[in-house]
Design a protein around this motif. Sequence first.
Motif, PDB file in Angstrom:
ATOM      1  N   GLN A 207      41.192  28.022 -18.637  1.00  0.00           N
ATOM      2  CA  GLN A 207      40.530  27.064 -17.754  1.00  0.00           C
ATOM      3  C   GLN A 207      39.090  26.834 -18.165  1.00  0.00           C
ATOM      4  OE1 GLN A 207      41.074  28.844 -13.919  1.00  0.00           O
ATOM      5  NE2 GLN A 207      43.064  27.862 -13.564  1.00  0.00           N
ATOM      6  N   ALA A 208      38.406  27.921 -18.523  1.00  0.00           N
ATOM      7  CA  ALA A 208      37.020  27.785 -18.958  1.00  0.00           C
ATOM      8  C   ALA A 208      36.917  26.983 -20.243  1.00  0.00           C
ATOM      9  CB  ALA A 208      36.408  29.175 -19.143  1.00  0.00           C
TER      10      ALA A 208
ATOM     11  N   PHE B 156      30.791  34.208 -26.744  1.00  0.00           N
ATOM     12  CA  PHE B 156      31.593  32.977 -26.607  1.00  0.00           C
ATOM     13  C   PHE B 156      30.970  32.047 -25.576  1.00  0.00           C
ATOM     14  CE2 PHE B 156      34.810  30.430 -24.529  1.00  0.00           C
ATOM     15  CZ  PHE B 156      35.625  29.979 -25.554  1.00  0.00           C
ATOM     16  N   TYR B 157      30.622  32.595 -24.412  1.00  0.00           N
ATOM     17  CA  TYR B 157      30.045  31.761 -23.360  1.00  0.00           C
ATOM     18  C   TYR B 157      28.661  31.248 -23.742  1.00  0.00           C
ATOM     19  CZ  TYR B 157      33.819  33.077 -20.170  1.00  0.00           C
ATOM     20  OH  TYR B 157      35.045  33.234 -19.569  1.00  0.00           O
TER      21      TYR B 157
ATOM     22  N   GLN C  93      33.604  24.914 -12.958  1.00  0.00           N
ATOM     23  CA  GLN C  93      34.659  24.349 -13.794  1.00  0.00           C
ATOM     24  C   GLN C  93      34.331  24.451 -15.288  1.00  0.00           C
ATOM     25  OE1 GLN C  93      33.524  22.211 -11.031  1.00  0.00           O
ATOM     26  NE2 GLN C  93      34.997  23.427  -9.886  1.00  0.00           N
ATOM     27  N   GLY C  94      33.765  25.580 -15.707  1.00  0.00           N
ATOM     28  CA  GLY C  94      33.544  25.827 -17.120  1.00  0.00           C
ATOM     29  C   GLY C  94      32.138  25.565 -17.601  1.00  0.00           C
ATOM     30  N   THR C  95      31.271  25.060 -16.756  1.00  0.00           N
ATOM     31  CA  THR C  95      29.887  24.818 -17.145  1.00  0.00           C
ATOM     32  C   THR C  95      29.088  26.112 -17.013  1.00  0.00           C
ATOM     33  OG1 THR C  95      30.013  22.517 -16.416  1.00  0.00           O
ATOM     34  CG2 THR C  95      27.811  23.469 -16.676  1.00  0.00           C
TER      35      THR C  95
ATOM     36  N   GLU D  56      30.955  35.217 -15.401  1.00  0.00           N
ATOM     37  CA  GLU D  56      32.216  34.475 -15.512  1.00  0.00           C
ATOM     38  C   GLU D  56      32.558  33.762 -14.210  1.00  0.00           C
ATOM     39  OE1 GLU D  56      35.579  35.722 -18.504  1.00  0.00           O
ATOM     40  OE2 GLU D  56      35.155  37.333 -17.101  1.00  0.00           O
ATOM     41  N   MET D  57      32.365  34.438 -13.092  1.00  0.00           N
ATOM     42  CA  MET D  57      32.670  33.809 -11.813  1.00  0.00           C
ATOM     43  C   MET D  57      31.765  32.591 -11.574  1.00  0.00           C
ATOM     44  SD  MET D  57      35.236  35.503 -10.786  1.00  0.00           S
ATOM     45  CE  MET D  57      35.592  35.740 -12.542  1.00  0.00           C
TER      46      MET D  57
END
Length: 387
Positions: A316-317, A229-230, A203-205, A196-197
């Motif tokens: 934000q993600a 999800f990611y 910026q979400g990539t 996640e970090m």
Amino acid sequence: MMFWIVLALMTAAVSLSVLVAVSRARHAPLREENDIEVFRQQLAEVEDDLRTGAVSAEMAEAARTEISRRLLAAKREADGRAANQPASQRAWGLRVAAIVAMPVLALGLYFLVGAPGVPDQPLAERQAQLNRNPDINQLIARTEEHLAQNPDDVQGWMVLAPVYARQGAYDKAEAAYAQAIRIAGPTPALELARAEMLIFQQQGTVTAEAEAMLKRVTTAAPEQAKPRFYLALALTQQGQTAAAITAWRDLLADANGDEPWVAAARAQLNTLTDQSGSSIVSGQETAPTEAKPDEPRGPTREDIEAAQDMTVQDRQAMVAGMVAQLETRLAEDGGSVQEWSRLVRSLIVIGEEQRAQDALAAARTAFDGDAEAEAQLDGVAQALGLN
């Protein structure tokens, strides 16, 4: 009450000391007045010496002449000083008024901005309060100092990493999670947090390194929704539309419907299925509809309202991922001027001004010669302060 008594006594003492000093200076005898009195006594002594024969008439006359000259000079100086006396009296009056006015003004200012009802705060009590509620930056500094001396303290790294994340220092948080993994080994929770970090740093990539960790987490804990999800977001960003649609559908099929990430997942699925010719709204498939060429695609109002329940980091993600997806699609397939305008505005919102400049330049190149589109892009650029 004691405070006001002490304050009144201190004010009175200071005012009286200044008034006494000013009064003494005002009533002190002038030097010229002393000189005149001395010269008069000298003249009287010369006359006495002349009567007794102590001096001759010629010497007495010479002495009288010299003393008289000095007496006249002293009188002229005294007369000049007397002419300036009214101004000196006015100045003395102003000084007295200032001495009286200062305590009054100070007291009025204290009542205006001060807090006479607030109790005393001794230094020891204030220091104890600081120790009970230390500043977060002080805590971070102490923990960093401790970890510098004890780099294998896994608990310290696991405590520090979330604090970094809450402050938006995702690079430091990722490094802290990496240290925890080095010491404790790669657990699903630690690898998910580190992935996640890495995503938040971009910026979400979803980076390749983050994707590899997420796959390991999914293998070890397939019931967790967040890594899935990611991974679905990664497929979307990579342009693997069919695989991404399948991943989003599988994720939503296992959801209860009230999870905070459901709105973002549905928004992503709607966008993909809209591009491929069908639409999924609120998890229900409908017949294909023909999209208007100039209609911007994106989440519905219901999706946006549902996203308010997400955490700040997840939101934000989600936003960064959708912006990156729109940016990739427009770069590869092009789009309407409204979509380009939306991309530029979205990049500004997430703080990517340089990417917004690049997107604006690409849009102007795509619509070169289209006066209406160029005018709309110029309006967007002017409103956002871009070149």
